[in-house]
Design an enzyme around this catalytic site. Structure first.
Site, PDB file in Angstrom:
ATOM      1  CD  GLU A 237      19.422   1.312  -5.498  1.00 52.44           C
ATOM      2  OE1 GLU A 237      18.549   1.406  -4.601  1.00 52.44           O
ATOM      3  OE2 GLU A 237      19.561   2.497  -6.127  1.00 52.44           O
TER       4      GLU A 237
ATOM      5  CE  LYS B  37      16.416   4.645  -3.404  1.00 49.68           C
ATOM      6  NZ  LYS B  37      17.462   4.240  -4.311  1.00 49.68           N
TER       7      LYS B  37
ATOM      8  CG  ASP C 291       7.133  -3.207  10.325  1.00 51.68           C
ATOM      9  OD1 ASP C 291       6.381  -3.272  11.038  1.00 51.68           O
ATOM     10  OD2 ASP C 291       7.453  -2.703   9.415  1.00 51.68           O
TER      11      ASP C 291
ATOM     12  CG  HIS D  30      24.329   2.978  -9.757  1.00 53.01           C
ATOM     13  ND1 HIS D  30      23.714   2.486  -8.752  1.00 53.01           N
ATOM     14  CD2 HIS D  30      22.848   2.973 -10.485  1.00 53.01           C
ATOM     15  CE1 HIS D  30      22.203   1.930  -8.795  1.00 53.01           C
ATOM     16  NE2 HIS D  30      21.962   2.358  -9.933  1.00 53.01           N
TER      17      HIS D  30
END
Ligand SMILES: CC(C)(COP(=O)([O-])OP(=O)([O-])OC[C@H]1O[C@@H](n2cnc3c(N)ncnc32)[C@H](O)[C@@H]1OP(=O)([O-])[O-])[C@@H](O)C(=O)NCCC(=O)NCCSC(=O)C[C@@](C)(O)CC(=O)[O-]
Ligand SMILES: NC(=O)C1=CN([C@@H]2O[C@H](COP(=O)(O)OP(=O)(O)OC[C@H]3O[C@@H](n4cnc5c(N)ncnc54)[C@H](OP(=O)(O)O)[C@@H]3O)[C@@H](O)[C@H]2O)C=CC1
Length: 423
Positions: A83, A261, A277, A375
């Protein structure tokens, strides 16, 4: 070796230049970072020993977040993510925390829990007490499975027993609490759970079924705290707006899902870079966000008496330095060396600090100019690449996409055609 994580202009270098700056700043030999070169990394033969039916390897970008100071020590933090703007955002927030001493962290001992589910207990409440009476025996039986763990000062420490009403009847669920030291610990505690299940069933007069760790690792918590500079954030209004944004995420699951998130953008990238993990960490964090039946934000932002912004984050953080892929993946090994960590707790605290930084950067953008300016200007490179721009054409196409305020593939294709036609 003490690192200086402040590297203005790092963003304007080439990957090769960044690798040499990284070697110089961390004191690592060039060989230690050789695996990061385009022709290196995880070989298919290595991958074939890690998972099943291997046919190839998928490359994920690995960036390094700068500016982090954690408990008074500078850290350069490898982050693996696809991202755009995530690494930039983490670095940006770390810069804003730096002026007030950076991040401060703490952790509980690294205790993981295994669950043993028992069915068909006719007297579940008495069964619970019979199991608790045998605590010492059960702990010793568990430790007999992994004597090495006890030599590191870890091993099974305790048990707890829960009575869980379900639609198929009352289940008696024993939790085995295991200090797993520098391991993530899943394999270790699963082995212990399978070993103690028969004895638990005998004590309870029931039938054992699930014998597995819980990823709701709420006895293995890590916390990060920081103060972010009011002026660097954009002033008092921005601080107040971030507190409003935090308040909504604390009360509204729809906002909390995206707020969290944002936190996981940072956490998962640092967890992946070190071969840990990611699914276990994400399951632990999101399950920890449920409080009194409601899903809420994992972090909280408040205004300090001086008008700056303080943020806190406390989450389960089951990461390891031994075991799993960390020991076998060459890039994960390099990432651990860049981090300069020597314990799982040290790694966990850096990861949680990155999560808080990521969260702040997103909330600051949202509470001021909006997320898209920052972004999308970084996303423009991905759009230009999708349109087929070569490295040599990239800057020209990106500049036009931003100038035209049209960061879309169709526009990038038109711009590319114009540039190639010499217009
Ligand atoms: C993107 C920035 C940082 C630009 O912010 P800016 O103010 O334009 O950046 P700047 O050019 O002034 O640079 C400031 C610092 O940012 C870093 N920086 C700046 N640019 C770069 C770059 N190209 N490469 C590497 N680092 C960069 C770098 O650390 C730099 O300082 P330096 O260390 O150089 O002295 C800012 O707008 C920002 O932090 N935005 C937030 C972006 C974000 O959160 N992205 C995550 C994806 S969005 C998402 O999925 C999460 C979300 C939003 O949904 C979560 C939620 O809803 O809460
Ligand atoms: N999240 C989940 O639900 C699940 C995850 N997994 C996977 O399990 C793996 C992680 O499990 P984990 O038990 O860590 O893996 P490993 O078994 O690979 O590593 C743990 C072992 O490392 C040894 N060890 C050596 N030095 C140390 C030390 N300093 N501290 C602690 N242990 C040490 C111990 O083994 P010894 O005593 O024998 O030397 C310990 O049991 C990950 O790959 C994860 O994906 C598996 C099942 C479920």
């Amino acid at each position: 070796m003490s690192v200086n994580s402040r590297i203005p202009g790092f963003k304007d270098s080439t990957p090769e230049q960044r690798r040499s700056v990284l070697a110089e700043r961390t004191g690592l030999a060039a060989d230690d970072l050789a695996v990061l070169r385009p022709d290196a990394g995880l070989a298919v033969e290595q991958a074939d020993h890690m998972i099943e039916n291997v046919v190839g390897v998928m490359g994920i970008p690995v960036g390094v977040a700068t500016n982090f100071v954690i408990n008074g020590r500078d850290r350069l933090v490898p982050m693996a993510t696809e991202e755009p703007s995530v690494v930039a955002a983490a670095s940006n927030a770390a810069r804003m925390a730096r002026v007030h001493g950076g991040f401060h962290t703490s952790s509980t001992p690294p205790v993981m829990q295994a669950q043993v589910q028992l069915l068909d207990c006719t007297d579940p409440h008495s069964a619970r007490l019979r199991i608790l009476e045998a605590r010492r025996e059960i702990v010793d039986l568990a430790n007999a499975q992994d004597p090495m763990l006890t030599t590191f000062g870890g091993g099974a420490q305790d048990i707890s027993v829960r009575i869980v009403p379900t639609r198929t009847g009352v289940h008696v669920v024993t939790h085995l609490h295991v200090d797993v030291r520098d391991a993530m610990g899943a394999n270790a505690v699963n082995t212990m759970a399978e070993a103690i299940a028969p004895r638990l069933a005998e004590l309870a007069g029931g039938r054992p079924l699930m014998r597995i760790l819980t990823n709701k690792a709420d006895l293995r918590l890590t916390r990060a705290r920081a103060v972010f500079d009011q002026d660097m954030l954009g002033g008092r209004d921005v601080v107040e707006n971030i507190v409003h944004a935090s308040a909504l995420a604390e009360s509204d699951p729809y906002r909390a899902a995206t707020h969290n998130k944002g936190i996981m953008n940072g956490i998962t990238a640092a967890v992946l870079a070190t071969g840990n993990d990611t699914r276990a960490v994400e399951a632990g964090c999101h399950s920890h966000a449920v409080v009194e039946g409601a899903y809420r934000s994992l972090s909280r932002f408040e205004m300090t008496a001086a008008g700056d912004l303080t943020g806190i984050l406390e989450v389960p953080m089951p990461v390891g330095l031994v075991g799993g892929a960390t020991k076998v993946h060459p890039v994960a090994q390099a990432a651990v060396k860049v981090l300069g960590v020597t314990s799982a707790i040290e790694l966990a605290e850096i990861v949680v600090a990155v999560g808080l930084a990521q969260n702040l950067a997103a909330c600051r953008a949202l509470a001021s100019e909006g997320i898209q300016r920052g972004h999308m200007s970084l996303h423009a490179r991905t759009v230009a690449a999708s349109a087929g721009a070569t490295t040599a054409e990239m800057d020209g196409v990106v500049a036009r996409l931003i100038a035209d305020r049209a960061i879309r593939v169709d526009h990038a294709e038109r711009v590319l055609a114009e540039l190639r036609a010499g217009n």
